[in-house]
Structure formats: structure tokens, C-alpha cells
Design a protein around this motif. Structure first.
Motif, PDB file in Angstrom:
ATOM      1  N   LYS A 111      12.938  -7.136  33.610  1.00 39.35           N
ATOM      2  CA  LYS A 111      13.452  -7.483  32.284  1.00 39.35           C
ATOM      3  C   LYS A 111      12.729  -6.700  31.189  1.00 39.35           C
ATOM      4  N   SER A 112      13.498  -6.292  30.184  1.00 40.67           N
ATOM      5  CA  SER A 112      12.893  -5.663  29.016  1.00 40.67           C
ATOM      6  C   SER A 112      13.386  -6.384  27.764  1.00 40.67           C
ATOM      7  N   VAL A 113      12.611  -6.251  26.705  1.00 39.70           N
ATOM      8  CA  VAL A 113      12.903  -6.932  25.449  1.00 39.70           C
ATOM      9  C   VAL A 113      13.128  -5.874  24.382  1.00 39.70           C
ATOM     10  N   ARG A 114      14.147  -6.067  23.559  1.00 39.26           N
ATOM     11  CA  ARG A 114      14.410  -5.160  22.443  1.00 39.26           C
ATOM     12  C   ARG A 114      13.413  -5.469  21.338  1.00 39.26           C
ATOM     13  N   MET A 115      12.662  -4.429  20.955  1.00 41.87           N
ATOM     14  CA  MET A 115      11.585  -4.604  19.981  1.00 41.87           C
ATOM     15  C   MET A 115      11.837  -3.754  18.743  1.00 41.87           C
ATOM     16  N   LEU A 116      11.354  -4.238  17.615  1.00 48.12           N
ATOM     17  CA  LEU A 116      11.493  -3.541  16.345  1.00 48.12           C
ATOM     18  C   LEU A 116      10.302  -2.614  16.134  1.00 48.12           C
ATOM     19  N   ALA A 117      10.582  -1.341  15.906  1.00 50.44           N
ATOM     20  CA  ALA A 117       9.525  -0.381  15.578  1.00 50.44           C
ATOM     21  C   ALA A 117       9.404  -0.229  14.062  1.00 50.44           C
ATOM     22  N   HIS A 118      10.558  -0.285  13.363  1.00 52.41           N
ATOM     23  CA  HIS A 118      10.541  -0.072  11.911  1.00 52.41           C
ATOM     24  C   HIS A 118      11.899  -0.438  11.338  1.00 52.41           C
ATOM     25  N   LEU A 119      11.913  -0.790  10.076  1.00 51.11           N
ATOM     26  CA  LEU A 119      13.148  -1.022   9.322  1.00 51.11           C
ATOM     27  C   LEU A 119      13.116  -0.144   8.092  1.00 51.11           C
ATOM     28  N   MET A 120      14.256   0.441   7.766  1.00 52.68           N
ATOM     29  CA  MET A 120      14.353   1.262   6.567  1.00 52.68           C
ATOM     30  C   MET A 120      15.537   0.764   5.752  1.00 52.68           C
ATOM     31  N   ASP A 121      15.297   0.459   4.507  1.00 50.28           N
ATOM     32  CA  ASP A 121      16.336  -0.040   3.620  1.00 50.28           C
ATOM     33  C   ASP A 121      17.363   1.056   3.358  1.00 50.28           C
ATOM     34  N   ILE A 130      16.655  -8.714  17.756  1.00 48.71           N
ATOM     35  CA  ILE A 130      15.513  -7.851  18.042  1.00 48.71           C
ATOM     36  C   ILE A 130      14.248  -8.596  17.640  1.00 48.71           C
ATOM     37  N   ARG A 131      13.196  -8.404  18.419  1.00 45.92           N
ATOM     38  CA  ARG A 131      11.940  -9.099  18.169  1.00 45.92           C
ATOM     39  C   ARG A 131      10.881  -8.153  17.603  1.00 45.92           C
ATOM     40  N   THR A 132       9.910  -8.765  16.916  1.00 42.56           N
ATOM     41  CA  THR A 132       8.730  -8.039  16.449  1.00 42.56           C
ATOM     42  C   THR A 132       7.570  -8.407  17.357  1.00 42.56           C
ATOM     43  N   GLU A 133       6.437  -7.800  17.095  1.00 37.85           N
ATOM     44  CA  GLU A 133       5.219  -8.248  17.769  1.00 37.85           C
ATOM     45  C   GLU A 133       4.877  -9.640  17.258  1.00 37.85           C
ATOM     46  N   GLN A 134       3.892 -10.282  17.874  1.00 38.88           N
ATOM     47  CA  GLN A 134       3.518 -11.644  17.483  1.00 38.88           C
ATOM     48  C   GLN A 134       3.064 -11.695  16.032  1.00 38.88           C
ATOM     49  N   GLN A 135       3.364 -12.812  15.399  1.00 39.35           N
ATOM     50  CA  GLN A 135       3.043 -13.029  13.993  1.00 39.35           C
ATOM     51  C   GLN A 135       1.538 -12.936  13.725  1.00 39.35           C
ATOM     52  N   GLU A 136       0.720 -13.203  14.718  1.00 37.88           N
ATOM     53  CA  GLU A 136      -0.733 -13.199  14.532  1.00 37.88           C
ATOM     54  C   GLU A 136      -1.313 -11.788  14.454  1.00 37.88           C
ATOM     55  N   THR A 137      -0.546 -10.782  14.881  1.00 39.15           N
ATOM     56  CA  THR A 137      -1.041  -9.404  14.822  1.00 39.15           C
ATOM     57  C   THR A 137      -0.725  -8.810  13.448  1.00 39.15           C
ATOM     58  N   ASP A 138      -1.517  -7.840  13.044  1.00 45.47           N
ATOM     59  CA  ASP A 138      -1.259  -7.182  11.755  1.00 45.47           C
ATOM     60  C   ASP A 138       0.138  -6.564  11.742  1.00 45.47           C
ATOM     61  N   ARG A 139       0.466  -5.863  12.796  1.00 47.68           N
ATOM     62  CA  ARG A 139       1.764  -5.188  12.868  1.00 47.68           C
ATOM     63  C   ARG A 139       2.908  -6.196  12.863  1.00 47.68           C
ATOM     64  N   GLU A 148      10.019 -17.226  16.271  1.00 42.49           N
ATOM     65  CA  GLU A 148      10.214 -18.059  17.457  1.00 42.49           C
ATOM     66  C   GLU A 148       8.981 -18.918  17.677  1.00 42.49           C
ATOM     67  N   GLU A 149       9.197 -20.181  17.879  1.00 44.02           N
ATOM     68  CA  GLU A 149       8.075 -21.090  18.073  1.00 44.02           C
ATOM     69  C   GLU A 149       7.316 -20.805  19.363  1.00 44.02           C
ATOM     70  N   SER A 150       8.046 -20.484  20.432  1.00 42.40           N
ATOM     71  CA  SER A 150       7.398 -20.290  21.731  1.00 42.40           C
ATOM     72  C   SER A 150       6.568 -19.018  21.801  1.00 42.40           C
ATOM     73  N   SER A 151       7.101 -17.912  21.287  1.00 41.70           N
ATOM     74  CA  SER A 151       6.402 -16.629  21.423  1.00 41.70           C
ATOM     75  C   SER A 151       5.657 -16.203  20.165  1.00 41.70           C
ATOM     76  N   ARG A 152       5.963 -16.833  19.038  1.00 42.90           N
ATOM     77  CA  ARG A 152       5.379 -16.493  17.723  1.00 42.90           C
ATOM     78  C   ARG A 152       5.770 -15.068  17.298  1.00 42.90           C
ATOM     79  N   ARG A 153       6.891 -14.591  17.837  1.00 43.33           N
ATOM     80  CA  ARG A 153       7.421 -13.280  17.462  1.00 43.33           C
ATOM     81  C   ARG A 153       8.495 -13.482  16.397  1.00 43.33           C
ATOM     82  N   GLY A 154       8.630 -12.487  15.529  1.00 42.95           N
ATOM     83  CA  GLY A 154       9.740 -12.504  14.599  1.00 42.95           C
ATOM     84  C   GLY A 154      11.016 -12.217  15.362  1.00 42.95           C
ATOM     85  N   LEU A 155      12.092 -12.907  15.003  1.00 43.28           N
ATOM     86  CA  LEU A 155      13.392 -12.697  15.635  1.00 43.28           C
ATOM     87  C   LEU A 155      14.380 -12.344  14.529  1.00 43.28           C
TER      88      LEU A 155
END
Length: 189
Positions: free
Chosen positions: A123-133, A85-94, A65-72
Motif C-alpha cells: 500500500k502507498s499513500v498519496r502525500m502532499l509535497a507542496h501547494l501553489m496558489d 491527499i495527506r500531509t506529514e504529521q501535524q507535530e512535525t515542522d513540515r 485526521e485524529e488517528s494519524s494526526r496528518r492533514g487531510l
């Protein structure tokens, strides 16, 4: 004090060169602090995983996302519902790591570990903790049971009944379709 961190740091620093004890000691101390910080972060990550909701979905798209720099992430459940679902900001390691992992799994079935993060008082945001193939579409029975339990809202008897009604095994692995059949039994109960 956790002396195992000091021992691990000393092993990482390697043998102390003769006459270099002060520098070696400072190196071990710095490594011990680094290991302690890593251990604290790992404990937080594990706690986040343990409290996350789990579900299976097809990972359709990953963008930043351009505005938040989070993965969507755009996910499609076996029932056909779309979830974002969103991730933390792209600038963070995580954030960077989760975005890279999601991109590598695009077009595959995944187990999603999701938690809610408060964005404001209402308001709350759905966040990604982990993905498993999920790989070839087989999900371990233990993971599938946890996913079904999440869908049952933590009601063990309901989840067990749906599992039994779907005729699923007690060990091994099941397909995404079999898990969806158990989830349908759960919804029909």
C-alpha cells in the motif's frame, strides 16, 4: 568542504569582538552545522518537488485526521473528481507548515504537488509535497505544460499534440478551463 557555508555562518555571526575569538569561532561552527542541516533538508524537499506529480484542483477542505494526526486535504479536479491527499504529521515542522498553507488556500484553485509514500509492502499513500496558489485562475504556460505532461504519463508527443489541438499559447498564462480543454484532448487521443 563547502566553504560558502562557513562564510555565510561568519556573516550571520557578525564581526568578531576583540578578544572573543574562541566564542565567536564556536558560534560560527555551530551556525555552519545548522546551515548544512538546512541545506540537506532543502535538497530533499527540492528532490521531492522535482519527482512529484502536478495537477490543478479546487481545495475544498482541510482537516486533521485524529488517528494519524496528518492533514487531510479534500480536492476537486476540474473534471469533478474528488481526491484526498495527506500531509506529514501535524507535530512535525513540515506537517504543521503544509496544514497551515492548505488552510490559507481553502476555497481556491491550487497546483498540487503529489508524491506516493509507501505505507506497507502493498500500500502507498498519496502525500502532499507542496501547494501553489493559482490566484485568479491563471496558470503559467510552463507549469501548465508540466501538468499536461504528467497527465500524458510523460509522453511528450501526446502532450504536445493535445496542447496544439487545444490552441494554447507558447508563453504567458492560461486558465484552468483551457488546461482542462487540453486534458480532454489528451484523453480523446
Amino acid at each position: 568542504m563547502d566553504y560558502s557555508l562557513v562564510i555565510a555562518a561568519a556573516q550571520a555571526a557578525g564581526p568578531c569582538p576583540p578578544g572573543d575569538e574562541p566564542d565567536w569561532g564556536r558560534r560560527v561552527q555551530a551556525l555552519t552545522v545548522d546551515l548544512h542541516m538546512i541545506a540537506q533538508q532543502a535538497a530533499q524537499d527540492i528532490d521531492r518537488l522535482e519527482t512529484s506529480a502536478r495537477f490543478v484542483a479546487f481545495l475544498e477542505d482541510v482537516e486533521v485526521e485524529e488517528s494519524s494526526r496528518r492533514g487531510l486535504l479534500t480536492l476537486r479536479t476540474p473534471a469533478g473528481d474528488v481526491e484526498h491527499i495527506r500531509t506529514e504529521q501535524q507535530e512535525t515542522d513540515r506537517g504543521r507548515e503544509l496544514i497551515a498553507r492548505a488552510r490559507s488556500l481553502k476555497g481556491r484553485w491550487v497546483v498540487v504537488f503529489r508524491y506516493n509514500e509507501k505505507a506497507s509492502a502493498t500500500k502507498s499513500v498519496r502525500m502532499l509535497a507542496h501547494l501553489m496558489d493559482v490566484g485568479d485562475g491563471a496558470i503559467s504556460v510552463n507549469m501548465a505544460k508540466k501538468i499536461l505532461l504528467d497527465h500524458a504519463g510523460g509522453a511528450v508527443p501526446r502532450a504536445q499534440a493535445a496542447w496544439s489541438e487545444a490552441g494554447l499559447p507558447d508563453s504567458g498564462a492560461i486558465s484552468v478551463e483551457q488546461l482542462e480543454a487540453a486534458r480532454a484532448k489528451l484523453q480523446g487521443a
